[in-house]
Write an enzyme that holds these catalytic residues in place. Sequence first.
Site: not given
Length: 234
Positions: A8, A10, A53, A58, A153, A158
């Site tokens: 995963d 970010e 946003d 995160h 997140h 994750d």
Amino acid sequence: MLRQIILDTETTGLSADNGDRIIEIGCVELVARKLTGRNKHFYLNPGRDSHPDALRIHGISNEFLQDKPKFEAVVEELLDYLQGAQLIIHNAPFDIGFLNKELERTGRPPLSHFVGEITDTLVMAKEMYPGKRNSLDALCDRLGVDNSGRTLHGALLDAELLADVYINLTRGQDALLIAEDDAQLGGAVQVPGLDLRGIDLPVLQATAQEIEAHEAVLAQIDKASGGKTVWRAM
């Protein structure tokens, strides 16, 4: 022995093509469907600020990333770790798009050049649960995976949750594997004969919930066999 990496990322925003960059990479290793604990985690300095946003999602501040390494400083370590593995990613085109753009900046070929198969758990979930929400949080709730610690997140968290989700999504595959000990027993199993002609067995109709659960298991087996099951064609 099958080696799988749950991955995963970010990012600073949603568009790698428009200059957004990766700020975190989390990887969890499975070997023979078992967690090994040999995980990999990087925070990266993207050289730009996160979109507001994205920051709300995160929570990784621009200040926190200032002293972190650039992608090019960790790329060899990352590729060595991923080499030859099957990647498992939720909404894979997003993460793969960002990783390919980062690799392109370092003059390297796309990620597919270094890894084996890439499996998208979002595609799997949509096939198994059509018409339902299939976000990571929704799948955790549906499959009984504890995500109570996921207030924001994070790539490694994750990836750890997705590893549990993936094992649950594919648990039907275990039924296709014959245990080595069983295979070594050999010989025929003797079962005593019974005369059932005088027994009136009631017929119990499956409930809608049982039918749905049955269809989910069939979908898992169909997925595991690569679409080679026979009942869909009967």
